[in-house]
Motif scaffolding. Structure first.
Motif, PDB file in Angstrom:
ATOM      1  N   LEU A  45       0.806  -1.224   0.000  1.00 50.95           N
ATOM      2  CA  LEU A  45       0.000   0.000   0.000  1.00 50.95           C
ATOM      3  C   LEU A  45       0.843   1.279   0.000  1.00 50.95           C
ATOM      4  O   LEU A  45       0.409   2.322  -0.495  1.00 50.95           O
ATOM      5  N   ARG A  46       2.042   1.199   0.528  1.00 49.55           N
ATOM      6  CA  ARG A  46       2.897   2.392   0.591  1.00 49.55           C
ATOM      7  C   ARG A  46       3.832   2.517  -0.616  1.00 49.55           C
ATOM      8  O   ARG A  46       4.643   3.442  -0.688  1.00 49.55           O
ATOM      9  N   THR A  47       3.715   1.589  -1.556  1.00 46.82           N
ATOM     10  CA  THR A  47       4.560   1.627  -2.750  1.00 46.82           C
ATOM     11  C   THR A  47       4.086   2.716  -3.712  1.00 46.82           C
ATOM     12  O   THR A  47       2.886   2.875  -3.942  1.00 46.82           O
ATOM     13  N   ASP A  48       5.046   3.457  -4.280  1.00 43.25           N
ATOM     14  CA  ASP A  48       4.700   4.488  -5.260  1.00 43.25           C
ATOM     15  C   ASP A  48       4.334   3.853  -6.601  1.00 43.25           C
ATOM     16  O   ASP A  48       4.917   2.834  -7.007  1.00 43.25           O
ATOM     17  N   LEU A  49       3.394   4.478  -7.284  1.00 44.36           N
ATOM     18  CA  LEU A  49       2.982   4.028  -8.606  1.00 44.36           C
ATOM     19  C   LEU A  49       3.548   4.955  -9.674  1.00 44.36           C
ATOM     20  O   LEU A  49       3.697   6.156  -9.454  1.00 44.36           O
ATOM     21  N   THR A  50       3.820   4.386 -10.853  1.00 47.93           N
ATOM     22  CA  THR A  50       4.289   5.220 -11.966  1.00 47.93           C
ATOM     23  C   THR A  50       3.116   6.008 -12.534  1.00 47.93           C
ATOM     24  O   THR A  50       1.947   5.605 -12.424  1.00 47.93           O
ATOM     25  N   ALA A  51       3.433   7.112 -13.181  1.00 45.93           N
ATOM     26  CA  ALA A  51       2.396   7.952 -13.798  1.00 45.93           C
ATOM     27  C   ALA A  51       1.644   7.184 -14.868  1.00 45.93           C
ATOM     28  O   ALA A  51       0.431   7.339 -15.040  1.00 45.93           O
ATOM     29  N   ASN A  52       2.356   6.285 -15.575  1.00 42.41           N
ATOM     30  CA  ASN A  52       1.737   5.503 -16.642  1.00 42.41           C
ATOM     31  C   ASN A  52       0.662   4.564 -16.093  1.00 42.41           C
ATOM     32  O   ASN A  52      -0.451   4.488 -16.633  1.00 42.41           O
ATOM     33  N   ILE A  53       0.970   3.872 -15.013  1.00 43.64           N
ATOM     34  CA  ILE A  53      -0.006   2.968 -14.384  1.00 43.64           C
ATOM     35  C   ILE A  53      -1.210   3.761 -13.889  1.00 43.64           C
ATOM     36  O   ILE A  53      -2.371   3.362 -14.094  1.00 43.64           O
ATOM     37  N   ILE A  54      -0.955   4.885 -13.237  1.00 35.14           N
ATOM     38  CA  ILE A  54      -2.053   5.698 -12.708  1.00 35.14           C
ATOM     39  C   ILE A  54      -2.961   6.172 -13.843  1.00 35.14           C
ATOM     40  O   ILE A  54      -4.192   6.108 -13.742  1.00 35.14           O
ATOM     41  N   ASN A  55      -2.372   6.609 -14.953  1.00 32.50           N
ATOM     42  CA  ASN A  55      -3.169   7.105 -16.086  1.00 32.50           C
ATOM     43  C   ASN A  55      -4.038   5.999 -16.682  1.00 32.50           C
ATOM     44  O   ASN A  55      -5.233   6.201 -16.944  1.00 32.50           O
ATOM     45  N   GLN A  56      -3.450   4.810 -16.906  1.00 28.72           N
ATOM     46  CA  GLN A  56      -4.215   3.691 -17.470  1.00 28.72           C
ATOM     47  C   GLN A  56      -5.357   3.292 -16.534  1.00 28.72           C
ATOM     48  O   GLN A  56      -6.487   3.045 -16.975  1.00 28.72           O
ATOM     49  N   PHE A  57      -5.038   3.213 -15.264  1.00 25.65           N
ATOM     50  CA  PHE A  57      -6.021   2.837 -14.239  1.00 25.65           C
ATOM     51  C   PHE A  57      -7.180   3.832 -14.216  1.00 25.65           C
ATOM     52  O   PHE A  57      -8.361   3.437 -14.238  1.00 25.65           O
ATOM     53  N   GLU A  58      -6.855   5.112 -14.219  1.00 26.23           N
ATOM     54  CA  GLU A  58      -7.907   6.134 -14.117  1.00 26.23           C
ATOM     55  C   GLU A  58      -8.731   6.233 -15.399  1.00 26.23           C
ATOM     56  O   GLU A  58      -9.926   6.515 -15.345  1.00 26.23           O
ATOM     57  N   GLN A  59      -8.106   5.961 -16.546  1.00 24.09           N
ATOM     58  CA  GLN A  59      -8.871   5.939 -17.797  1.00 24.09           C
ATOM     59  C   GLN A  59      -9.923   4.834 -17.769  1.00 24.09           C
ATOM     60  O   GLN A  59     -11.064   5.039 -18.188  1.00 24.09           O
ATOM     61  N   ASP A  60      -9.541   3.664 -17.269  1.00 21.84           N
ATOM     62  CA  ASP A  60     -10.494   2.552 -17.167  1.00 21.84           C
ATOM     63  C   ASP A  60     -11.622   2.874 -16.190  1.00 21.84           C
ATOM     64  O   ASP A  60     -12.787   2.518 -16.432  1.00 21.84           O
ATOM     65  N   LEU A  61     -11.281   3.536 -15.097  1.00 20.32           N
ATOM     66  CA  LEU A  61     -12.306   3.927 -14.124  1.00 20.32           C
ATOM     67  C   LEU A  61     -13.333   4.852 -14.760  1.00 20.32           C
ATOM     68  O   LEU A  61     -14.540   4.715 -14.539  1.00 20.32           O
ATOM     69  N   VAL A  62     -12.852   5.791 -15.550  1.00 23.39           N
ATOM     70  CA  VAL A  62     -13.756   6.753 -16.200  1.00 23.39           C
ATOM     71  C   VAL A  62     -14.690   6.037 -17.168  1.00 23.39           C
ATOM     72  O   VAL A  62     -15.892   6.310 -17.209  1.00 23.39           O
TER      73      VAL A  62
END
Length: 283
Positions: A45-62
């Motif tokens: 849970l405390r691990t940092d995520l890359t911007a690429n992973i965050i972007n892909q994840f949030e696009q799918d959420l949308v």
């Protein structure tokens, strides 16, 4: 510094909640993008995520929030009985209630004194048939579906999971009637939602899961009527029928069974939420 898994999950869960979507979907989707198990996620849970992973994840959420498309169809996978099954728009997404049906069938077949032949009617993704074969290897398991596209998914799941299941295209039990075959068990999670309830369903189900596997005529009883009528010639004497049912259909399906098999013993079993969900009949 990037955002941690915990921070991204927290923001995503709130976003889903604000748009009347299930907050836990965030965990499921992030596990997919990271190729993590749920345990992996909790340990990092405390691990940092890359911007690429965050972007892909949030696009799918949308996409999920805006369209209602189930996350399982977006990633092409769902868990059932601790195994990963491929799913797409041609098959229902396996659900926990169906795992309960499998548990009851397994409990009743484990101590049988001879090899048993079992048939899964309307197999969809193959989740029921494949799980029963893998959990109870002594069973001979066959499965049918009217949908060629669904059968392609089921066969792929069986191959990937190493389950020896025979699949064939059949309108309920028609193939086995033509072959003159008899089986010891008939198991089915057939379409059982009345068409009149379609508008009340969540858009994630109504707009995406296959109507062929969801809805049935005659107040949702048409599939049971047909399977039970056909089973009088396919089920061996002393055999068993096991169905998943809608929570208001217990007595109606019991009556159908009693009409076809007057001497049968019928049990209506409640699911983990206390609703009628499974019927077991010794015929």
């Amino acid at each position: 510094m990037g955002e941690t898994i915990q921070e991204v999950l927290s923001r995503a869960s709130l976003f889903l909640q604000q748009h009347n979507r299930e907050p836990k979907i965030a965990e499921y989707l992030l596990c997919h993008h990271l190729q993590y198990t749920k345990t992996d996620l909790l340990l990092n849970l405390r691990t940092d995520l890359t911007a690429n992973i965050i972007n892909q994840f949030e696009q799918d959420l949308v996409v999920h929030v805006q369209t209602g498309k189930p996350i399982q169809y977006m990633v092409g996978l769902e868990q059932f009985y601790n195994r990963t099954f491929k799913v797409n728009e041609h098959v229902l997404i396996p659900r926990p209630e169906t795992e309960e049906l499998v548990q009851h069938v397994l409990a009743m077949t484990k101590d049988m004194s001879r090899p048993l032949k079992l048939l899964d009617v309307g197999t969809g993704s193959g989740a029921i048939a494949i799980t029963l074969k893998l959990e109870q290897p002594s069973l001979t398991v066959e499965a049918g579906d009217i949908s060629v596209s669904a059968l392609a998914v089921a066969r792929e799941n069986a191959d990937r999971l190493g389950a020896e299941v025979s699949f064939c295209q059949s309108d309920f039990l028609q193939y086995w009637l033509q072959q003159g075959e008899q089986v010891d068990w008939i198991v089915s999670n057939p379409p059982y939602i009345p068409w009149t309830e379609k508008k009340q369903l969540a858009d994630t189900v109504r707009d995406f899961e296959p109507e062929l596997a969801l809805f049935a005529n005659d107040a949702g009883l048409a599939a049971y009527q047909q399977i039970i009528a056909q089973s009088t010639k396919v089920l061996a004497p002393g055999g068993y029928l096991a169905f998943e049912i809608g929570y208001q259909q217990g007595q109606s399906v019991k009556q159908l069974l009693k009409q076809a098999f007057p001497a049968c013993h019928v049990r209506i079993i409640q699911d983990i939420n206390g609703k009628d969900r499974i019927i077991l009949a010794k015929c």
